[in-house]
Design a protein around this motif. Structure first.
Motif, PDB file in Angstrom:
ATOM      1  N   ARG A 256       0.833  -1.210   0.000  1.00 20.31           N
ATOM      2  CA  ARG A 256       0.000   0.000   0.000  1.00 20.31           C
ATOM      3  C   ARG A 256       0.866   1.258   0.000  1.00 20.31           C
ATOM      4  N   GLN A 257       1.934   1.244   0.805  1.00 18.87           N
ATOM      5  CA  GLN A 257       2.826   2.401   0.812  1.00 18.87           C
ATOM      6  C   GLN A 257       3.463   2.622  -0.561  1.00 18.87           C
ATOM      7  N   LEU A 258       3.870   1.533  -1.181  1.00 16.03           N
ATOM      8  CA  LEU A 258       4.455   1.660  -2.516  1.00 16.03           C
ATOM      9  C   LEU A 258       3.441   2.206  -3.515  1.00 16.03           C
ATOM     10  N   ALA A 259       2.177   1.759  -3.395  1.00 19.93           N
ATOM     11  CA  ALA A 259       1.145   2.251  -4.305  1.00 19.93           C
ATOM     12  C   ALA A 259       0.919   3.746  -4.116  1.00 19.93           C
ATOM     13  N   SER A 260       0.864   4.199  -2.840  1.00 23.85           N
ATOM     14  CA  SER A 260       0.677   5.633  -2.591  1.00 23.85           C
ATOM     15  C   SER A 260       1.872   6.438  -3.100  1.00 23.85           C
ATOM     16  N   LEU A 261       3.072   5.902  -2.904  1.00 26.56           N
ATOM     17  CA  LEU A 261       4.253   6.599  -3.410  1.00 26.56           C
ATOM     18  C   LEU A 261       4.244   6.670  -4.930  1.00 26.56           C
ATOM     19  N   HIS A 262       3.785   5.605  -5.562  1.00 28.34           N
ATOM     20  CA  HIS A 262       3.679   5.635  -7.024  1.00 28.34           C
ATOM     21  C   HIS A 262       2.666   6.682  -7.477  1.00 28.34           C
ATOM     22  N   ASN A 263       1.586   6.868  -6.701  1.00 30.32           N
ATOM     23  CA  ASN A 263       0.581   7.863  -7.074  1.00 30.32           C
ATOM     24  C   ASN A 263       1.111   9.285  -6.916  1.00 30.32           C
ATOM     25  N   THR A 264       1.902   9.529  -5.854  1.00 26.88           N
ATOM     26  CA  THR A 264       2.430  10.881  -5.621  1.00 26.88           C
ATOM     27  C   THR A 264       3.712  11.165  -6.398  1.00 26.88           C
ATOM     28  N   LEU A 265       4.253  10.159  -7.025  1.00 29.91           N
ATOM     29  CA  LEU A 265       5.520  10.353  -7.734  1.00 29.91           C
ATOM     30  C   LEU A 265       5.426  11.380  -8.861  1.00 29.91           C
ATOM     31  N   PRO A 266       4.381  11.392  -9.720  1.00 32.45           N
ATOM     32  CA  PRO A 266       4.333  12.412 -10.789  1.00 32.45           C
ATOM     33  C   PRO A 266       4.298  13.837 -10.244  1.00 32.45           C
ATOM     34  N   ARG A 267       3.479  14.071  -9.166  1.00 32.93           N
ATOM     35  CA  ARG A 267       3.401  15.421  -8.597  1.00 32.93           C
ATOM     36  C   ARG A 267       4.748  15.842  -8.019  1.00 32.93           C
ATOM     37  N   LYS A 268       5.394  14.945  -7.284  1.00 34.56           N
ATOM     38  CA  LYS A 268       6.706  15.266  -6.728  1.00 34.56           C
ATOM     39  C   LYS A 268       7.723  15.525  -7.837  1.00 34.56           C
TER      40      LYS A 268
END
Length: 296
Positions: A222-234
């Motif tokens: 789940r943490q990896l999925a959330s990080l993947h979701n926020t990766l484009p914005r970051k």
């Protein structure tokens, strides 16, 4: 029935091999080839011991191959064909001479020739049929012989491998015993947090530990999925910051260049107008302060 140990199995294999060391240990096709290829040579050697065959001939006799056997078969087929032709020619001449010189001479009429030709045609047809049957039988025998030769080689290879298996099995058993001894010596109290003792847990504790590890893996997923979701914005934010940093770096470079230029001009005594402007601003400031004090 208890299973045989590797040592006993090896002893049985060796006993079977010793029992097969006699004259019947080779394939039948090899034994069949021996009288054809070597009987006359052996008889000749008995009559004249000083005569010896060459190494190639001895090797061909001792170690016959399919190619050598096929060559011998072709040679003897041609030889027997010539002998058959000579025999038929001799018999025909003898019959013809007996028919001529006989008393009374044998005279064959046309009708008898026709009957003999008809009978000969039937015999030839029957012979052709038998030859076809023999050809099919020979092909089947050749196919069976090749299959048997392949199986024979496979059995020999497996026998050779079987001779080395007991030693390998003994080495593996020694390795297993040493591993079990080291495991028993290093066994500790079952502790789910101790990785060295996690392999010695009972089934319920193992299932519980497995459930915990799966829950941890799910949380990490789940943490990896959330990080993947926020990766484009970051990534976009980092690119904007990099652009701003580039602008600031460029301004810094320009300011440093201006400062170095001003320092150089001051050192050389040149005036760039900034000092006069500064004095003017200070004078204006003092004048304004005096005016403010007067008004106050």
């Amino acid at each position: 029935m208890a299973p045989l140990s590797p040592a006993k199995a090896l002893a049985k294999v060796q006993q079977l091999q010793k029992g097969q060391d006699g004259p019947n240990s080779h394939l039948a096709i090899i034994r069949i080839s021996e009288p054809i290829t070597s009987a006359l040579d052996i008889a000749e050697l008995k009559r004249s011991p000083s005569k010896r065959t060459s190494d190639a001939s001895a090797d061909a006799l001792d170690n016959p191959t399919p190619a050598s056997l096929e060559a011998d078969l072709t040679h003897y087929k041609e030889l027997f064909s010539k002998l058959r032709f000579s025999y038929l020619e001799q018999v025909t001449k003898e019959k013809f001479l007996r028919a001529i010189v006989g008393d009374p001479p044998l005279v064959v009429s046309h009708n008898e020739n026709v009957e003999l030709e008809a009978e000969l045609a039937q015999v030839k047809q029957e012979l052709k049929k038998r030859k076809e049957e023999v050809r099919i039988m020979v092909e089947e025998m050749e196919k069976t012989g090749r299959e048997l030769a392949r199986r024979y080689k496979n059995v020999q290879l497996q026998t050779t491998q079987l001779e080395t298996l007991p030693e390998k099995i003994a080495n593996l058993e020694n390795t297993i015993a040493s591993l079990r001894a080291s495991q028993a010596a290093n066994a500790t109290v079952a502790d789910p947090n101790n990785p060295s003792s996690s392999q010695n847990l009972p089934l319920p504790a193992t299932l519980s530990l497995l459930a915990e590890r799966e829950a941890e893996l799910a949380a990490l997923d789940r943490q990896l999925a959330s990080l993947h979701n926020t990766l484009p914005r970051k990534t976009r934010e980092a690119e904007a910051i990099e652009r701003e940093l580039g602008v600031l770096e460029r301004r810094k470079g320009e300011a440093l260049a201006q400062a170095r230029e001003a320092k150089r001009k001051k050192r050389e005594g040149e005036s760039d107008g900034l000092e006069e402007m500064g004095r003017w601003y200070r004078g204006a400031e003092m004048s304004l302060k005096k005016l403010v004090d007067v008004e106050g």
